[in-house]
Scaffold this active site. Sequence first.
Site, short mmCIF file in Angstrom:
data_model
loop_
_atom_site.label_atom_id
_atom_site.label_comp_id
_atom_site.label_asym_id
_atom_site.label_seq_id
_atom_site.Cartn_x
_atom_site.Cartn_y
_atom_site.Cartn_z
N HIS A 10 0.81 -1.21 0.00
CA HIS A 10 0.00 0.00 0.00
C HIS A 10 0.85 1.28 0.00
CE1 HIS A 10 -3.20 -2.75 0.52
NE2 HIS A 10 -2.88 -3.07 1.76
N CYS A 43 -7.19 -7.29 3.69
CA CYS A 43 -8.46 -7.24 4.42
C CYS A 43 -9.57 -7.92 3.64
CB CYS A 43 -8.85 -5.79 4.71
SG CYS A 43 -9.00 -4.76 3.23
#
Length: 451
Positions: A10, A43
């Site tokens: 990320h 996630c």
Amino acid sequence: MKVIVIGCTHAGTAFITTAKKLYGDNVKITTYERNDTVSFLSCGIALHIGGVVKDPMKLFYSSPKTLSDLGAEMKMRHEVFGVNFDEKYVIAKNLETGETFKDHFDKLVITSGSWPIVPDVPGKDLQGILLSKNFYHAKDIANNSKNAQKIVVIGAGYIGVELAEAFKHRGKEVVLIDIADRILSRYLDKEFTELLENEMTENGVKLALGETVVRFEGENGCVKKVVTNKSVYEADMVVLATGFRPNTDIFRDKLKTLPGGALIVDEYLHTSNQDAYAAGDSAAVWYNPTDSYEYIPLATNAVRMGTIIAYNLFEDRIRYPGTQGTSGVKVFSYNVATSGINELLAQQKGIDYDVIYAIENNRPEFMPDYEPVYVKLVYRKDDGTIVGGQVMSRADVTESANTLSVAIQNKYKIKDLAFADFFFQPYFNKPWNFLNTVALKALEKMDKSNK
């Protein structure tokens, strides 16, 4: 300027995308990533396992080709295993060919991420004991769970709770083990976890809380049992969800870190070496509720930090505002979100705090349907500064945690939230928003204690 980026999930993706938009060819970026993928949203693993997201490839929001097209040199399946800060070069290895080489930099961006913590107990290397972090873990979990009926999940944080629910939706027998005596104990207080534990139990998840795994037992090299200090659980498959540690071993004794290895950065995200930045799961973050450096590995922290580093590459332009650790989770029918500290962390930090807890309906009672909202504030006893908040309901009120996050970041006091201006429309809320209401109750409590 030559920039080397170590790791690309990320934070690395956010840095490269922003830096190329800001500077174009004025910045040469070389990225070293040990995997052959970037930007995987871990996630989403539970969403894939539970059948919500059918195609795991959709859990990527970028790719090596996308970043290459922006002008970054993407050295995939390469690992950096040494850094010389005096002469400003890294030592990298091509994991496909075994070739090692040096590469010089002007600036270094460390976004090397984290790795799951594996309990150091006998039997940990048995087949069928899986991790939950990257794309390959997602594939392993999906493939192994097809033929597994009895699944044990170790760790009752967000990932563990989500996986337990996902496996239950697939018709599996699920045991969720945690050393703490409550699920989600780092995020939520007892008023919330009691309801969630009942919800999980009613939906068929067996909770084994306050138990420590002491060993794994197997047959023919495959896991068959999980042995704790209190019981024994049969298992065709085990998923470890016991937390993460930063991937920063190569910087040990070279850069300042927290005791667990997270790199300490200043307000512009420089490490202790001004030509090296760090972001994401490899870095510590400034935690506004406690005014301290903490390790809080969240994708939201990573993308903000990676973006800010890009803006600060040539000069210090944007300060990192810190974090409140705002996060959320869905547990069967309940929607949960939290920002800042709960009572447990307040006690650990020695904060003189008070709390207020309230149950409000999300819409006026004259509407055809409405749902209870459970809401709690944690605030400093001396001046009423808000340092934490938790909300939960079968209605989706989780966006209110973002409001709490802004309040905590800006040091709002109870009185500020009590009279904050929120809209009213019967389809969505009440004339007094539940955040107003709980703050008003806290204000009354403070007034009584001061008399």
